[in-house]
Each structure stands twice: as structure tokens, then as C-alpha cells.
Motif scaffolding. Structure first.
Motif, PDB file in Angstrom:
ATOM      1  N   GLY A   1     -43.722 -97.915  42.111  1.00 34.06           N
ATOM      2  CA  GLY A   1     -44.402 -99.171  41.524  1.00 34.06           C
ATOM      3  C   GLY A   1     -43.708-100.142  40.852  1.00 34.06           C
ATOM      4  N   GLY A   2     -44.160-101.065  40.362  1.00 38.09           N
ATOM      5  CA  GLY A   2     -43.241-102.162  39.486  1.00 38.09           C
ATOM      6  C   GLY A   2     -42.854-101.680  38.105  1.00 38.09           C
ATOM      7  N   SER A   3     -43.288-100.697  37.612  1.00 40.59           N
ATOM      8  CA  SER A   3     -42.954-100.033  36.457  1.00 40.59           C
ATOM      9  C   SER A   3     -42.410 -98.538  36.630  1.00 40.59           C
ATOM     10  CB  SER A   3     -43.930-100.416  35.500  1.00 40.59           C
ATOM     11  OG  SER A   3     -45.262 -99.455  35.568  1.00 40.59           O
ATOM     12  N   GLY A   4     -43.116 -97.788  37.349  1.00 41.54           N
ATOM     13  CA  GLY A   4     -42.576 -96.423  37.520  1.00 41.54           C
ATOM     14  C   GLY A   4     -42.528 -95.871  39.035  1.00 41.54           C
ATOM     15  N   ILE A   5     -41.628 -95.185  39.151  1.00 39.56           N
ATOM     16  CA  ILE A   5     -41.557 -94.374  40.580  1.00 39.56           C
ATOM     17  C   ILE A   5     -42.147 -92.930  40.223  1.00 39.56           C
ATOM     18  CG2 ILE A   5     -40.074 -93.531  42.224  1.00 39.56           C
ATOM     19  CD1 ILE A   5     -38.312 -96.089  41.795  1.00 39.56           C
ATOM     20  N   LYS A   6     -43.198 -92.670  40.939  1.00 43.36           N
ATOM     21  CA  LYS A   6     -43.875 -91.482  40.607  1.00 43.36           C
ATOM     22  C   LYS A   6     -44.174 -90.416  41.979  1.00 43.36           C
ATOM     23  CE  LYS A   6     -46.107 -94.552  39.733  1.00 43.36           C
ATOM     24  NZ  LYS A   6     -47.301 -95.680  39.740  1.00 43.36           N
ATOM     25  N   GLY A   7     -44.023 -89.156  42.048  1.00 44.79           N
ATOM     26  CA  GLY A   7     -43.875 -88.279  43.022  1.00 44.79           C
ATOM     27  C   GLY A   7     -44.527 -86.976  42.820  1.00 44.79           C
ATOM     28  N   ALA A   8     -44.949 -86.305  43.788  1.00 44.53           N
ATOM     29  CA  ALA A   8     -45.555 -85.057  43.580  1.00 44.53           C
ATOM     30  C   ALA A   8     -45.734 -84.521  44.909  1.00 44.53           C
ATOM     31  CB  ALA A   8     -46.753 -85.022  42.763  1.00 44.53           C
ATOM     32  N   PRO A   9     -45.548 -83.233  45.204  1.00 44.96           N
ATOM     33  CA  PRO A   9     -46.107 -82.701  46.395  1.00 44.96           C
ATOM     34  C   PRO A   9     -47.443 -82.597  46.534  1.00 44.96           C
ATOM     35  CG  PRO A   9     -44.355 -81.168  45.274  1.00 44.96           C
ATOM     36  CD  PRO A   9     -44.821 -82.217  44.299  1.00 44.96           C
ATOM     37  N   VAL A  10     -48.205 -82.948  47.587  1.00 48.16           N
ATOM     38  CA  VAL A  10     -49.428 -83.016  47.834  1.00 48.16           C
ATOM     39  C   VAL A  10     -50.069 -81.996  48.896  1.00 48.16           C
ATOM     40  CG1 VAL A  10     -51.268 -84.646  48.627  1.00 48.16           C
ATOM     41  CG2 VAL A  10     -49.427 -85.603  47.311  1.00 48.16           C
ATOM     42  N   ASP A  11     -51.088 -81.280  48.559  1.00 46.11           N
ATOM     43  CA  ASP A  11     -51.950 -80.510  49.097  1.00 46.11           C
ATOM     44  C   ASP A  11     -52.754 -81.349  50.194  1.00 46.11           C
ATOM     45  OD1 ASP A  11     -53.841 -79.134  50.379  1.00 46.11           O
ATOM     46  OD2 ASP A  11     -53.973 -77.597  48.574  1.00 46.11           O
ATOM     47  N   LEU A  12     -52.243 -81.460  51.372  1.00 40.22           N
ATOM     48  CA  LEU A  12     -52.882 -82.522  52.413  1.00 40.22           C
ATOM     49  C   LEU A  12     -54.454 -82.043  52.888  1.00 40.22           C
ATOM     50  CD1 LEU A  12     -50.257 -83.781  54.929  1.00 40.22           C
ATOM     51  CD2 LEU A  12     -51.143 -84.925  52.866  1.00 40.22           C
ATOM     52  N   THR A  13     -54.711 -80.736  52.568  1.00 39.48           N
ATOM     53  CA  THR A  13     -56.171 -80.099  53.081  1.00 39.48           C
ATOM     54  C   THR A  13     -56.957 -80.522  51.780  1.00 39.48           C
ATOM     55  OG1 THR A  13     -55.073 -78.553  53.885  1.00 39.48           O
ATOM     56  CG2 THR A  13     -57.376 -78.330  53.807  1.00 39.48           C
ATOM     57  N   ALA A  14     -56.436 -80.440  50.589  1.00 37.24           N
ATOM     58  CA  ALA A  14     -57.492 -80.687  49.316  1.00 37.24           C
ATOM     59  C   ALA A  14     -57.263 -82.420  48.960  1.00 37.24           C
ATOM     60  CB  ALA A  14     -57.135 -79.842  48.146  1.00 37.24           C
ATOM     61  N   GLY A  15     -56.080 -82.701  49.399  1.00 41.37           N
ATOM     62  CA  GLY A  15     -55.976 -84.440  48.813  1.00 41.37           C
ATOM     63  C   GLY A  15     -55.874 -84.215  47.252  1.00 41.37           C
TER      64      GLY A  15
ATOM     65  N   ASP B   1     -36.773 -79.877  44.611  1.00 39.94           N
ATOM     66  CA  ASP B   1     -36.084 -79.103  45.670  1.00 39.94           C
ATOM     67  C   ASP B   1     -36.680 -79.490  47.048  1.00 39.94           C
ATOM     68  OD1 ASP B   1     -33.716 -77.626  46.000  1.00 39.94           O
ATOM     69  OD2 ASP B   1     -34.846 -75.737  45.545  1.00 39.94           O
ATOM     70  N   TRP B   2     -36.873 -80.525  47.310  1.00 43.76           N
ATOM     71  CA  TRP B   2     -37.693 -80.649  48.615  1.00 43.76           C
ATOM     72  C   TRP B   2     -36.842 -81.027  49.707  1.00 43.76           C
ATOM     73  CZ3 TRP B   2     -42.810 -80.069  48.831  1.00 43.76           C
ATOM     74  CH2 TRP B   2     -43.319 -80.267  50.040  1.00 43.76           C
ATOM     75  N   SER B   3     -37.240 -80.328  51.015  1.00 44.78           N
ATOM     76  CA  SER B   3     -36.192 -80.714  52.057  1.00 44.78           C
ATOM     77  C   SER B   3     -37.156 -80.931  53.452  1.00 44.78           C
ATOM     78  CB  SER B   3     -35.691 -79.298  52.529  1.00 44.78           C
ATOM     79  OG  SER B   3     -36.557 -78.177  52.736  1.00 44.78           O
ATOM     80  N   GLY B   4     -38.472 -80.930  53.273  1.00 37.91           N
ATOM     81  CA  GLY B   4     -39.396 -81.187  54.373  1.00 37.91           C
ATOM     82  C   GLY B   4     -39.627 -82.885  54.336  1.00 37.91           C
ATOM     83  N   PRO B   5     -40.870 -83.315  55.211  1.00 39.04           N
ATOM     84  CA  PRO B   5     -41.022 -84.659  55.130  1.00 39.04           C
ATOM     85  C   PRO B   5     -41.405 -85.456  54.085  1.00 39.04           C
ATOM     86  CG  PRO B   5     -42.621 -83.416  56.619  1.00 39.04           C
ATOM     87  CD  PRO B   5     -41.702 -82.421  56.058  1.00 39.04           C
ATOM     88  N   VAL B   6     -41.342 -86.410  53.925  1.00 36.87           N
ATOM     89  CA  VAL B   6     -41.656 -87.394  52.469  1.00 36.87           C
ATOM     90  C   VAL B   6     -42.339 -88.718  53.046  1.00 36.87           C
ATOM     91  CG1 VAL B   6     -40.744 -88.306  50.510  1.00 36.87           C
ATOM     92  CG2 VAL B   6     -39.632 -86.256  51.458  1.00 36.87           C
ATOM     93  N   GLY B   7     -43.292 -88.993  52.182  1.00 43.22           N
ATOM     94  CA  GLY B   7     -44.049 -90.434  52.579  1.00 43.22           C
ATOM     95  C   GLY B   7     -43.795 -91.181  51.344  1.00 43.22           C
TER      96      GLY B   7
END
Ligand code: BGC
Length: 248
Positions: free
Chosen positions: A9-23, A55-61
Motif C-alpha cells: 500500500g501507499g503507507s504500509g506493506i502488510k502480509g500474512a499466511p492465509v487459509d484459502l479454504t476459510a478466507g 520463514d516462508w518458502s511456498g507460493p506468494v501473492g
């Protein structure tokens, strides 16, 4: 399955692992200030830090606050102009060592809202608008995204709409909620007249405070509702766009 989503974003870069089934987030999100200037290398360094934090090594969006076509950034209204023409997919893939897919931030937020949020099961024309540093848009027709619509740059009162009605403008100009709602109303009436959506979803961080401005908005034919996922939608949508076999 969990996938890492990162929202630039314009002010912050935010990230989290997401449970794609639950959203929803599988772990607490991390937020780092967006470097100024938000030049490609500086932003890629932050993205690498976020990946390292989990400590991520898989796919990233990853989301980007500009037009993204085939992984290439094509505009940069609120970030460093050196992004334009740059292969953002390749930059982040190289910086992180993970397979990365990049998409427009509002499109990502929209996809998340249509799947898990306020637009779930909605047919017809739905417009998701994110109010933050700029104004982002995601247009859906029967659930299918029309990418990179960039409706924040429509002209409103002789100016770029996002320069009149973004959430940042309210803060920088110290506008009251009433004054800002007038501007948002003018903008919503305009997009309502142009696209005749059945539903307009208001996203971005300010959607958490929708009770302060949405009740003041009048004269829009479309149903207007706040986003259900608020500012988390970008991270969730980014994760949904990540490459790889997410069913596995
Ligand atoms: C950009 C869009 C982006 C929006 C929200 C606009 O200035 O042109 O691509 O979605 O800001 O970040």
C-alpha cells in the motif's frame, strides 16, 4: 492450504499466511512502513523481510497499487515511477526465492470480497472501491473480474477523483466526515451513472468506520455496503492469486 499474501500500500506493506479454504489469516499479520520513495528495490527488500518473518518458502501473492498486466507494472500513481514497465513478478520472485504472482491491489481486494465477503454469491455488475492513499476499483460481471479498471482516475470536479475523495485526502485536508462524505457521494453517483452496478462495496481501511460516512450518502441507485473483510481483503486476495496448485 495456507498461502502467503502481501499487500503493498501507499503507507504500509502488510502480509500474512492465509487459509484459502476459510478466507482468513492463518497467522497474525505483519506490517512494515512502505519505503519512501517506494522504489522497486526498496519495496522488494521489504517483501523479502515479510517472507523471512514467516520463514516462508511456498507460493506468494503480492498486490501492487497500479496497473499490472502479465506481471508487468504499467502505472504508478502513488509509488515511484521506476516501476512502470518493470516485471514485478520476476523482481519479487528473485528477491524472495519463492514463486510470486503480482496483481493490482483493488482487484485482489475485490476478488477476496466476492469470494469470502460482501459480494459473495452476487451476480450482475458489482463494483468494489477501495479508499486509501488513492481510490482503487475492481469491476465484476457475474463474478468475473474485469481487471485494471482504474476508476479512481475518473475526472471529478475537474480533478482526478482520487485527489478529491480518497481516504488520504480526508486526513491530509482535515475534512470532517460530512465534508468528505459529500465528495464520496459525488464520486459514487458518477460511477453509478456510468456502470449501473447492482452493488457497490466500499473497501480500504476506512471501511471500518463506514458508520461515520455511509449513512450520509444519498442519491446512489446501487446498493452500497461496507467491505466485510475491510483492509484484510488485499492480503487475502493476493494469496488467492498466488501461483501453484493450491488445492494440494
Ligand atoms: C492506482 C490503482 C490502485 C489505487 C489504489 C490508484 O492510484 O492507479 O492502480 O488500485 O490507486 O491503490
Amino acid at each position: 492450504m495456507d498461502v502467503l499474501g502481501i499487500d503493498i500500500g501507499g503507507s504500509g506493506i502488510k502480509g500474512a499466511p492465509v487459509d484459502l479454504t476459510a478466507g482468513r489469516f492463518a497467522r497474525d499479520r505483519v506490517r512494515i512502513e512502505t519505503p519512501r520513495p517506494a522504489a522497486p528495490k526498496a519495496v522488494a527488500d521489504v517483501v523479502r523481510t515479510v517472507v523471512g518473518h514467516f520463514d516462508w518458502s511456498g507460493p506468494v501473492g503480492v498486490t501492487f497499487p497500479g496497473v499490472v498486466a502479465g506481471g508487468i507494472a504499467r502505472s504508478a500513481a502513488n509509488v515511484d515511477k521506476r516501476w512502470i514497465g518493470l516485471d514485478a513478478d520476476a523482481l519479487f520472485t528473485e528477491a524472495t526465492g519463492c514463486p510470486v504472482t503480482v496483481m493490482n491491489d483493488a482487484d485482489a481486494a475485490g476478488v477476496a470480497e466476492m469470494t469470502f465477503g460482501a459480494g459473495r454469491d452476487r451476480e450482475g455488475v458489482v463494483l468494489v472501491l477501495t479508499f486509501g492513499t488513492g481510490i482503487g476499483s475492481a469491476l465484476f460481471v457475474d463474478g468475473t473480474l474485469v481487471p485494471n479498471t482504474e476508476l479512481g482516475h475518473l475526472e471529478l470536479g475537474g480533478k482526478d477523483a482520487e485527489h478529491r475523495a480518497s481516504a488520504q485526502v480526508r486526513e491530509v485536508k482535515g475534512l470532517s466526515w460530512e465534508k468528505w462524505a459529500e465528495r464520496v457521494e459525488a464520486y459514487l453517483r458518477h460511477v453509478d451513472a456510468l456502470f449501473s452496478p447492482g452493488l457497490i462495496i466500499i473497501g480500504g481501511g476506512v471501511s471500518k468506520k463506514s458508520d461515520k460516512f455511509l449513512p450520509l450518502i444519498d442519491g446512489v441507485t446501487a446498493e452500497v455496503v461496507p467491505a466485510a473483510l475491510h483492509n484484510d481483503a488485499g492480503i487475502i486476495g493476493a494469496a488467492m492469486a498466488a501461483p501453484g496448485d493450491q488445492a494440494g
